[in-house]
Design a protein around this motif. Structure first.
Motif, PDB file in Angstrom:
ATOM      1  N   PHE A 179      44.962  97.750  27.215  1.00 39.80           N
ATOM      2  CA  PHE A 179      44.700  96.530  26.460  1.00 39.80           C
ATOM      3  C   PHE A 179      44.256  96.809  25.022  1.00 39.80           C
ATOM      4  O   PHE A 179      43.915  95.880  24.298  1.00 39.80           O
ATOM      5  CB  PHE A 179      43.626  95.687  27.164  1.00 39.80           C
ATOM      6  N   GLY A 180      44.254  98.067  24.599  1.00 41.37           N
ATOM      7  CA  GLY A 180      43.772  98.415  23.264  1.00 41.37           C
ATOM      8  C   GLY A 180      44.853  98.302  22.208  1.00 41.37           C
ATOM      9  O   GLY A 180      46.031  98.566  22.457  1.00 41.37           O
ATOM     10  N   GLU A 204      54.346 104.107  18.521  1.00 40.96           N
ATOM     11  CA  GLU A 204      54.875 103.063  19.404  1.00 40.96           C
ATOM     12  C   GLU A 204      53.909 102.728  20.538  1.00 40.96           C
ATOM     13  O   GLU A 204      54.294 102.089  21.515  1.00 40.96           O
ATOM     14  CB  GLU A 204      56.216 103.524  19.994  1.00 40.96           C
ATOM     15  N   LEU A 205      52.659 103.137  20.411  1.00 46.84           N
ATOM     16  CA  LEU A 205      51.687 102.957  21.492  1.00 46.84           C
ATOM     17  C   LEU A 205      51.539 101.488  21.887  1.00 46.84           C
ATOM     18  O   LEU A 205      51.606 101.136  23.074  1.00 46.84           O
ATOM     19  CB  LEU A 205      50.335 103.524  21.062  1.00 46.84           C
ATOM     20  N   GLN A 238      52.598  96.853  25.553  1.00 44.32           N
ATOM     21  CA  GLN A 238      53.075  95.486  25.749  1.00 44.32           C
ATOM     22  C   GLN A 238      54.183  95.447  26.793  1.00 44.32           C
ATOM     23  O   GLN A 238      54.197  94.582  27.671  1.00 44.32           O
ATOM     24  CB  GLN A 238      53.581  94.926  24.418  1.00 44.32           C
ATOM     25  N   ILE A 239      55.105  96.404  26.696  1.00 44.47           N
ATOM     26  CA  ILE A 239      56.196  96.470  27.674  1.00 44.47           C
ATOM     27  C   ILE A 239      55.644  96.764  29.065  1.00 44.47           C
ATOM     28  O   ILE A 239      56.087  96.186  30.072  1.00 44.47           O
ATOM     29  CB  ILE A 239      57.223  97.542  27.265  1.00 44.47           C
ATOM     30  N   GLY A 240      54.662  97.652  29.139  1.00 42.01           N
ATOM     31  CA  GLY A 240      54.063  97.991  30.428  1.00 42.01           C
ATOM     32  C   GLY A 240      53.379  96.804  31.074  1.00 42.01           C
ATOM     33  O   GLY A 240      53.560  96.554  32.281  1.00 42.01           O
ATOM     34  N   THR A 278      55.977  94.357  32.237  1.00 40.25           N
ATOM     35  CA  THR A 278      56.644  94.859  33.434  1.00 40.25           C
ATOM     36  C   THR A 278      55.786  94.651  34.678  1.00 40.25           C
ATOM     37  O   THR A 278      56.284  94.239  35.731  1.00 40.25           O
ATOM     38  CB  THR A 278      56.968  96.356  33.278  1.00 40.25           C
ATOM     39  N   LEU A 279      54.485  94.901  34.564  1.00 39.62           N
ATOM     40  CA  LEU A 279      53.592  94.703  35.706  1.00 39.62           C
ATOM     41  C   LEU A 279      53.516  93.237  36.106  1.00 39.62           C
ATOM     42  O   LEU A 279      53.499  92.902  37.303  1.00 39.62           O
ATOM     43  CB  LEU A 279      52.200  95.236  35.361  1.00 39.62           C
ATOM     44  N   ILE A 280      53.477  92.343  35.104  1.00 38.94           N
ATOM     45  CA  ILE A 280      53.454  90.905  35.406  1.00 38.94           C
ATOM     46  C   ILE A 280      54.753  90.502  36.118  1.00 38.94           C
ATOM     47  O   ILE A 280      54.739  89.766  37.106  1.00 38.94           O
ATOM     48  CB  ILE A 280      53.255  90.096  34.122  1.00 38.94           C
TER      49      ILE A 280
END
Length: 271
Positions: A56-57, A236-237, A242-244, A247-249
């Motif tokens: 979340f950072g 690209e951190l 954000q993609i991760g 994807t989890l949602i």
């Protein structure tokens, strides 16, 4: 006779093994550096996220710009940043005009179009940050045979990278332990793996003047430039995180729908 000699040689070998196994070994000499070497101190950055939950950072753009200023005015005299192009600096919040100005202020290797001889030219936004030295030989010659590492991936290349770099930059104030001698040309820093580092103290209070008025203490500059170097190693951190999360949602919703579908399909089937 041959058998007798073979038996004697074997007996001697066995006796030597027994003596070596039964004789007490001398105590190992402890490496004195292990007593002096310190592990990185605890520190946190905004990109580490709340409670250290990095997913979340996000980067602090103001801190990244301050860190870039420290790198540009202090670190770039010895260390390159070869994996970062000037246009990438737009991600720090610099405008297109500012990126062009930053690039134009630097000279990059080129060839004279008339003679074909090596030359230089003002950098373009598409150019990568130039190395301060033309090659490794020149870099070592200017630094007492020590090679200043490129900083593009320094955070990922060192264990506990951000805390290590921050501790290293602020560790020059530690006193040299009594009885420990530092070789001429080296400097004591207990956070370096050998505690004797070729790099002299790079940061001093008020060494740079921040445009936002932040007080430029050694600790502040170290935190800022470490944050910038973290961005340089992982630009690209935020996008990956954000993609991760997305994807989890998605997988969570898909799991619920699959479970509801399963219940619907098999609802009328007796167990």
């Amino acid at each position: 006779m041959v058998r007798f000699l073979g038996f004697g040689a074997g007996l001697i070998f066995v006796i030597a093994l027994l003596v070596g196994a039964l004789m007490p070994r001398e105590a190992a000499v402890e490496d004195p550096i292990k007593k002096i070497h310190l592990y990185p101190e605890a520190a946190r950055w905004q990109q580490d996220g709340p409670l250290g939950m990095g997913v979340f950072g996000t980067y602090d753009r103001a801190q990244l710009q301050r860190g870039f200023q420290v790198y540009k005015e202090v670190c770039s005299a010895c260390h390159g940043l070869e994996r970062i192009a000037f246009r990438n600096l737009g991600a720090l919040g610099f405008s297109e005009a500012e990126v062009k100005a930053l690039a134009k202020a630097r000279e990059v290797p080129s060839l004279d179009p008339q003679t074909g001889e090596p030359s230089t030219r003002p950098a373009l936004p598409s150019d990568h940050w130039p190395s301060p030295y033309p090659n490794e030989v020149a870099a070592r010659a200017a630094n007492n045979n020590a090679l200043p590492p490129d900083l593009s991936l320094i955070i990922k290349a060192r264990p506990d990278g951000k805390r290590y770099v921050h501790s290293l930059l602020t560790g020059y104030d530690k006193p040299v332990p009594q009885g420990f001698e530092i070789t001429e040309g080296l400097h004591f820093n207990p956070y370096f793996h050998s505690v004797a580092i070729a790099m002299a103290r790079p940061l001093n209070d008020e060494q740079v003047t921040y445009a936002d008025g932040t007080k430029a203490t050694v600790d502040q500059m170290s935190m800022d430039v470490t944050a910038f170097l973290h961005w340089a190693s992982e630009p690209e951190l935020e996008r990956r995180r954000q993609i991760g999360v997305a994807t989890l949602i998605f997988l969570g919703i898909l799991t619920v729908l699959a479970w509801l579908t399963y219940r619907k399909v098999w609802a009328g089937v007796a167990h």
